[in-house]
Design a protein around this motif. Structure first.
Motif, PDB file in Angstrom:
ATOM      1  N   LEU A 120      -3.479   0.734   0.928  1.00  0.00           N
ATOM      2  CA  LEU A 120      -4.008  -0.172  -0.103  1.00  0.00           C
ATOM      3  C   LEU A 120      -5.517  -0.321   0.041  1.00  0.00           C
ATOM      4  CD1 LEU A 120      -1.317  -2.999  -0.212  1.00  0.00           C
ATOM      5  CD2 LEU A 120      -1.986  -1.474  -2.052  1.00  0.00           C
ATOM      6  N   PHE A 133      -3.683   5.561  -7.611  1.00  0.00           N
ATOM      7  CA  PHE A 133      -3.299   4.230  -8.081  1.00  0.00           C
ATOM      8  C   PHE A 133      -1.781   4.085  -7.972  1.00  0.00           C
ATOM      9  CE2 PHE A 133      -7.353   3.874 -10.700  1.00  0.00           C
ATOM     10  CZ  PHE A 133      -7.883   2.929  -9.839  1.00  0.00           C
ATOM     11  N   ALA A 185      -0.932   3.595  -4.354  1.00  0.00           N
ATOM     12  CA  ALA A 185      -1.236   2.245  -3.865  1.00  0.00           C
ATOM     13  C   ALA A 185      -0.182   1.255  -4.349  1.00  0.00           C
ATOM     14  CB  ALA A 185      -2.619   1.817  -4.333  1.00  0.00           C
ATOM     15  N   ASN A 186       0.254   1.436  -5.603  1.00  0.00           N
ATOM     16  CA  ASN A 186       1.307   0.546  -6.092  1.00  0.00           C
ATOM     17  C   ASN A 186       2.609   0.755  -5.318  1.00  0.00           C
ATOM     18  OD1 ASN A 186       0.725  -1.142  -8.733  1.00  0.00           O
ATOM     19  ND2 ASN A 186      -0.529   0.696  -8.839  1.00  0.00           N
ATOM     20  N   LEU A 205       2.285  -1.088  -2.106  1.00  0.00           N
ATOM     21  CA  LEU A 205       2.448  -2.524  -2.310  1.00  0.00           C
ATOM     22  C   LEU A 205       3.940  -2.870  -2.370  1.00  0.00           C
ATOM     23  CD1 LEU A 205       0.811  -5.104  -2.888  1.00  0.00           C
ATOM     24  CD2 LEU A 205       1.120  -4.631  -5.313  1.00  0.00           C
ATOM     25  N   HIS A 228      -6.105   5.538 -18.684  1.00  0.00           N
ATOM     26  CA  HIS A 228      -5.801   4.265 -18.019  1.00  0.00           C
ATOM     27  C   HIS A 228      -4.653   3.514 -18.689  1.00  0.00           C
ATOM     28  CE1 HIS A 228      -6.720   1.356 -15.000  1.00  0.00           C
ATOM     29  NE2 HIS A 228      -6.579   0.397 -15.905  1.00  0.00           N
ATOM     30  N   LEU A 257      -1.334   5.086 -17.737  1.00  0.00           N
ATOM     31  CA  LEU A 257      -1.060   4.771 -16.338  1.00  0.00           C
ATOM     32  C   LEU A 257      -0.556   3.334 -16.199  1.00  0.00           C
ATOM     33  CD1 LEU A 257      -1.276   5.794 -13.460  1.00  0.00           C
ATOM     34  CD2 LEU A 257      -3.588   4.878 -13.387  1.00  0.00           C
ATOM     35  N   LEU A 258      -1.280   2.409 -16.828  1.00  0.00           N
ATOM     36  CA  LEU A 258      -0.884   1.007 -16.756  1.00  0.00           C
ATOM     37  C   LEU A 258       0.504   0.832 -17.376  1.00  0.00           C
ATOM     38  CD1 LEU A 258      -2.413  -1.347 -15.577  1.00  0.00           C
ATOM     39  CD2 LEU A 258      -3.016  -2.039 -17.910  1.00  0.00           C
ATOM     40  N   ILE A 273       3.171   1.937 -14.961  1.00  0.00           N
ATOM     41  CA  ILE A 273       3.344   1.010 -13.842  1.00  0.00           C
ATOM     42  C   ILE A 273       4.038  -0.275 -14.302  1.00  0.00           C
ATOM     43  CG2 ILE A 273       2.055  -0.468 -12.267  1.00  0.00           C
ATOM     44  CD1 ILE A 273       0.170   1.970 -11.919  1.00  0.00           C
TER      45      ILE A 273
END
Ligand SMILES: *[C@@H]1O[C@H](CO)[C@@H](O)[C@H](O)[C@H]1NC(C)=O
Length: 330
Positions: free
Chosen positions: A46, A61, A64-65, A68, A138, A141-142, A145
């Motif tokens: 992270l 990204f 990293a998610n 998490l 972006h 991607l968002l 997620i």
């Protein structure tokens, strides 16, 4: 909580991973180290992704998610299990038990969908490299997620909605180290046939469909990499093999347990260690030890840290010398 007429059970008893007294101490030490590894390893990813702008790409990204999710997922069953190794009577309250099931299924479902998103990302990167940045922008991607988290939430809430009013009046022993959904359902003093079908349809199908999707997408990717003898293909294959290892370790036990959740085998308890404890530990190991970019980024952050400490010392020394000079010479 006051036990009601038809539900006298207000807490559950966990049998834990083992009955042997010597193994308890051994497991206590071993799993404490494993848990420290889970938290530190995932924190490292992270922090590295957050602070290194070279790693601000869709793949990292997503990674990293995943870290998490792994860090939180590893924190629902493991710390309690570690403390329980030292306790004679391993109990968990009704609320503790139900929140464990609720949150573990939210994060488990999200992790499955996130792995699918990571496979889609790899597919675009490897099979459509020229359009990678435009396709995986972006917003996409968002969207991927947020969809993962939403699927996890809907999956878990839909199951829990039917579990909340289950009456528990009889035995309250769960033969595992955490409240595993099928084991808790079996303790209800009511016919749970419909609920069992629902869990198979919900958890079982989710894991099976994600697993098949993943196998399918990785097959396409490997096929197209092998038919294109370009320079980047060995790097792509090494990233892929890391993904495939994680996916197999996570999904094989999940599919095995949740497609036939109510005909339990004695290996189930051991298998559930894989998706509750080993996957969160292995993700950072597999991704950091095998990935040159991540390794370089970690080294850079460490050097920056050392440099800034060094500079601080220098500055402190200069201030101290000035102080001495003014003090003694004035
Ligand atoms: C998760 O992904 C989003 C979308 O790209 C990103 O902005 C966010 O920083 C990631 N979360 C973590 C913890 O890295």
């Amino acid at each position: 909580m006051e036990p009601k007429n038809n539900s006298v059970v207000s807490e559950f008893i966990l049998l834990g991973l083992t009955k042997s007294q010597n193994l308890q101490i051994f497991f206590f030490l071993g799993f404490s180290l494993v848990y420290i590894g889970i938290v530190l390893g995932n924190l490292l990813i992270l922090i590295t992704v957050a602070f290194d702008s070279h790693l601000h790409t869709p793949m990292y990204f997503l990674l990293a998610n995943l870290s998490l999710i792994d860090m939180i997922l590893g924190s629902f069953a493991t710390p309690k299990m570690i403390v329980d190794f030292l306790r004679e009577q391993k109990t968990i309250s009704w609320w503790g038990c139900f929140s464990q099931m609720f949150f573990m299924h939210i994060l488990g479902g999200s992790e499955m969908m996130l792995l699918v998103a990571m496979a889609i990302d790899r597919y675009v990167a490897i099979c459509k490299p020229l359009h990678y940045m435009t396709i995986m922008n972006h917003r996409v991607l968002l969207g991927l997620i947020l969809t993962s988290y939403a699927v996890g939430f809907v999956h878990s809430s839909s199951q829990m909605a039917f579990m909340l009013n289950l009456p528990f009046c009889g035995p309250n022993t769960v033969d595992s180290f955490f409240c595993d959904l099928p084991l808790v359902i079996k303790l209800a003093c009511r016919d749970t046939y419909v609920l069992q079908l629902l869990v198979i349809a919900d958890s079982g199908l989710l894991s099976l469909i994600c697993f098949i999707l993943l196998l399918f997408s990785y097959t396409i990717i490997i096929y197209s990499v092998r038919h294109r003898a370009s320079g980047g293909s060995s790097k792509a294959l090494s990233t892929l093999s890391a993904h495939i290892t994680v996916v197999t370790l996570f999904f094989a036990p999940c599919v095995f347990i949740y497609v036939w959740p109510f005909s339990r085998y004695s290996v189930d308890k051991i298998l559930s260690v894989f998706y509750t404890i080993f996957t969160p530990l292995l993700n950072p190991i597999i991704y950091t030890l095998r990935n040159q970019e991540v390794k370089a980024a970690i080294k850079k952050i460490r050097n920056q840290h050392i440099n800034s400490k060094h500079n601080l010392n220098l500055r402190q020394r200069i201030i101290f010398l000035r102080f001495l000079r003014t003090y003694f010479l004035s």
